[in-house]
Design an enzyme around this catalytic site. Structure first.
Site, PDB file in Angstrom:
ATOM      1  N   ASP A 123       6.192  13.505  -2.930  1.00  0.00           N
ATOM      2  CA  ASP A 123       6.768  12.844  -3.812  1.00  0.00           C
ATOM      3  C   ASP A 123       8.036  13.324  -4.521  1.00  0.00           C
ATOM      4  O   ASP A 123       8.111  13.623  -5.597  1.00  0.00           O
ATOM      5  CB  ASP A 123       5.811  12.454  -4.948  1.00  0.00           C
ATOM      6  CG  ASP A 123       4.720  11.533  -4.412  1.00  0.00           C
ATOM      7  OD1 ASP A 123       4.936  10.942  -3.233  1.00  0.00           O
ATOM      8  OD2 ASP A 123       3.502  11.661  -4.995  1.00  0.00           O
ATOM      9  N   LYS A 140       1.640  12.909   2.812  1.00  0.00           N
ATOM     10  CA  LYS A 140       1.677  11.769   2.487  1.00  0.00           C
ATOM     11  C   LYS A 140       3.181  11.437   2.220  1.00  0.00           C
ATOM     12  O   LYS A 140       4.013  12.176   1.305  1.00  0.00           O
ATOM     13  CB  LYS A 140       0.945  11.551   1.116  1.00  0.00           C
ATOM     14  CG  LYS A 140       1.032  10.183   0.674  1.00  0.00           C
ATOM     15  CD  LYS A 140      -0.114  10.100  -0.380  1.00  0.00           C
ATOM     16  CE  LYS A 140       0.435  10.383  -1.583  1.00  0.00           C
ATOM     17  NZ  LYS A 140       1.443   9.598  -2.539  1.00  0.00           N
ATOM     18  N   TRP A 147       2.179   3.328   1.343  1.00  0.00           N
ATOM     19  CA  TRP A 147       3.142   2.314   0.824  1.00  0.00           C
ATOM     20  C   TRP A 147       2.271   0.998   0.336  1.00  0.00           C
ATOM     21  O   TRP A 147       3.100  -0.168  -0.006  1.00  0.00           O
ATOM     22  CB  TRP A 147       3.864   1.801   2.233  1.00  0.00           C
ATOM     23  CG  TRP A 147       4.794   3.009   2.653  1.00  0.00           C
ATOM     24  CD1 TRP A 147       4.852   4.064   1.948  1.00  0.00           C
ATOM     25  CD2 TRP A 147       5.507   2.790   3.803  1.00  0.00           C
ATOM     26  NE1 TRP A 147       5.882   4.851   2.522  1.00  0.00           N
ATOM     27  CE2 TRP A 147       6.383   4.013   3.542  1.00  0.00           C
ATOM     28  CE3 TRP A 147       5.858   2.038   4.774  1.00  0.00           C
ATOM     29  CZ2 TRP A 147       6.991   4.652   4.460  1.00  0.00           C
ATOM     30  CZ3 TRP A 147       6.691   2.239   5.806  1.00  0.00           C
ATOM     31  CH2 TRP A 147       7.615   3.670   5.630  1.00  0.00           C
ATOM     32  N   LYS A 148       1.127   1.001   0.363  1.00  0.00           N
ATOM     33  CA  LYS A 148       0.201   0.127  -0.437  1.00  0.00           C
ATOM     34  C   LYS A 148       0.789  -1.549  -0.165  1.00  0.00           C
ATOM     35  O   LYS A 148       1.239  -2.175  -1.120  1.00  0.00           O
ATOM     36  CB  LYS A 148       0.313   0.391  -2.001  1.00  0.00           C
ATOM     37  CG  LYS A 148      -0.230   1.515  -2.335  1.00  0.00           C
ATOM     38  CD  LYS A 148      -0.178   1.796  -3.854  1.00  0.00           C
ATOM     39  CE  LYS A 148      -0.629   3.257  -4.325  1.00  0.00           C
ATOM     40  NZ  LYS A 148       0.294   4.282  -3.731  1.00  0.00           N
ATOM     41  N   LEU A 149       0.828  -1.818   1.145  1.00  0.00           N
ATOM     42  CA  LEU A 149       1.430  -3.287   1.531  1.00  0.00           C
ATOM     43  C   LEU A 149       0.565  -4.214   0.492  1.00  0.00           C
ATOM     44  O   LEU A 149      -0.793  -4.162   0.429  1.00  0.00           O
ATOM     45  CB  LEU A 149       1.226  -3.219   2.923  1.00  0.00           C
ATOM     46  CG  LEU A 149       2.140  -2.521   3.844  1.00  0.00           C
ATOM     47  CD1 LEU A 149       1.845  -2.669   5.290  1.00  0.00           C
ATOM     48  CD2 LEU A 149       3.451  -2.256   3.382  1.00  0.00           C
ATOM     49  N   GLY A 195      -0.571 -12.525   4.416  1.00  0.00           N
ATOM     50  CA  GLY A 195      -1.124 -11.939   5.567  1.00  0.00           C
ATOM     51  C   GLY A 195      -0.094 -11.668   6.902  1.00  0.00           C
ATOM     52  O   GLY A 195      -0.281 -10.673   7.273  1.00  0.00           O
ATOM     53  N   ARG A 244      -7.187  17.797  -9.051  1.00  0.00           N
ATOM     54  CA  ARG A 244      -6.403  18.787  -9.803  1.00  0.00           C
ATOM     55  C   ARG A 244      -7.350  20.232  -9.703  1.00  0.00           C
ATOM     56  O   ARG A 244      -8.450  20.208 -10.224  1.00  0.00           O
ATOM     57  CB  ARG A 244      -6.126  18.413 -11.242  1.00  0.00           C
ATOM     58  CG  ARG A 244      -5.206  17.169 -11.395  1.00  0.00           C
ATOM     59  CD  ARG A 244      -3.783  17.608 -11.018  1.00  0.00           C
ATOM     60  NE  ARG A 244      -2.724  16.528 -11.170  1.00  0.00           N
ATOM     61  CZ  ARG A 244      -2.466  15.875 -10.286  1.00  0.00           C
ATOM     62  NH1 ARG A 244      -2.837  16.151  -8.764  1.00  0.00           N
ATOM     63  NH2 ARG A 244      -1.439  14.780 -10.301  1.00  0.00           N
TER      64      ARG A 244
END
Length: 229
Positions: free
Chosen positions: A12, A34, A62-64, A68, A177
Site C-alpha cells: 500500500d 497484496k 481490488w474488491k470488484l 455481473g 497487528r
C-alpha cells in the site's frame, strides 16, 4: 528463518517504484504480496506480472463490485494474468460472476464480508440491521453457495468463518497487528498467533512491517510469531 507463505504483505505505497524498493528490502522474508487500489492506476498489473515472474504469490485486493457481466469480464482478464487471489464484494451476483470467470485457472476468489475498519455502530449508521458478526455469517453462507474459494474476515470473525465453512475454505484476515505494534485504523485487530488459532489461513500485515525502521527484521519477527501454529 525464511518466509511463511501464510503471511501476505500489502504494498500500500504511492508508486510502483516504492513498492519495488520494499520488495527488494524484504528479500526472502516475504513471498506473498497484496496489490491494492493505490497501485491499480500506476502500473500495478505490470508489477504483479514482474513479481510472479520472480516466484512471488500475488493477491489482487481490488474488491470488484459491479454488475455481473462487468465483473465476469474483469475477473477473466485477471485470471489470465496468473495471479493467485482476487477479492470481490460478497454479493451473490458479483461472486457468481467471478467464479464463472476464473474457469479452470489457479486464481482463487475471495469474498469481502465486512471491512475491518467498521464497528457495529458504523453498520447501524450505514443502515444495516445486523451486527458485524451476524453480517459476516450471512455473507459467508452466501459465499459458500456462490462457490468462491474463501473470504476476507477480521480476526474476530475467523473462528466463525472456519466453523461455518470447514477446513478447506480460505480465511484471509487483515487487521493483524503483532503484539509490539499499534492497531492504527483497524477496529477489530488481533495478533498473528490469535488470528491463526482462531482459524485464519492467511494473515495480512502491513504497517507494522512497512513502517518499521528495518522492514525485513519486522517481517521476520511476524514470521516468528506465526511459527508452529
Amino acid at each position: 528463518m525464511s518466509a511463511d507463505p501464510r503471511l501476505i504483505l500489502p504494498l500500500d505505497l504511492s508508486s510502483v517504484s516504492e513498492a519495488r524498493a520494499m520488495v527488494e528490502t524484504l528479500g526472502d522474508a516475504v513471498s506473498f504480496y497484496k496489490i491494492g487500489l493505490e497501485l491499480l492506476a500506476t502500473d500495478g498489473m505490470a508489477l504483479a506480472r514482474q513479481l510472479k515472474g520472480e516466484g512471488k504469490q500475488i493477491f489482487l485486493d481490488w474488491k470488484l463490485h459491479d454488475i455481473g457481466a462487468t465483473v465476469e469480464r474483469s475477473a477473466r482478464v485477471l485470471a489470465g494474468a496468473g495471479c493467485d487471489l482476487l477479492t470481490v464484494h460478497a454479493e451473490p451476483q458479483v461472486m457468481a460472476a467471478a467464479v464463472k470467470a476464473k474457469g479452470g485457472s489457479d486464481l482463487k476468489i475471495l469474498a469481502v464480508t465486512v471491512l475491518t475498519s467498521l464497528t457495529d455502530a458504523d453498520l447501524i449508521e450505514l443502515g444495516y440491521a445486523f451486527s458485524a458478526r451476524d453480517l459476516v455469517a450471512r455473507r459467508i453462507r452466501q459465499a459458500i453457495e456462490a462457490g468462491v474459494d474463501g473470504v476476507v474476515s477480521s480476526p474476530q470473525e475467523a473462528a466463525l468463518a472456519r466453523e461455518i465453512a470447514g477446513p478447506d475454505f480460505l480465511v484471509v484476515t487483515p487487521g493483524v497487528r503483532p503484539f509490539w505494534s499499534a492497531k492504527n485504523d483497524q477496529a477489530r485487530a488481533a495478533t498473528p498467533a490469535d488470528a491463526l488459532k482462531a482459524g485464519a489461513s492467511h494473515l495480512v500485515c502491513g504497517r507494522p512491517i512497512t513502517a518499521a525502521n528495518d522492514p525485513r527484521e519486522a517481517a521476520l519477527k511476524v514470521v516468528g510469531e506465526m511459527a508452529g501454529l
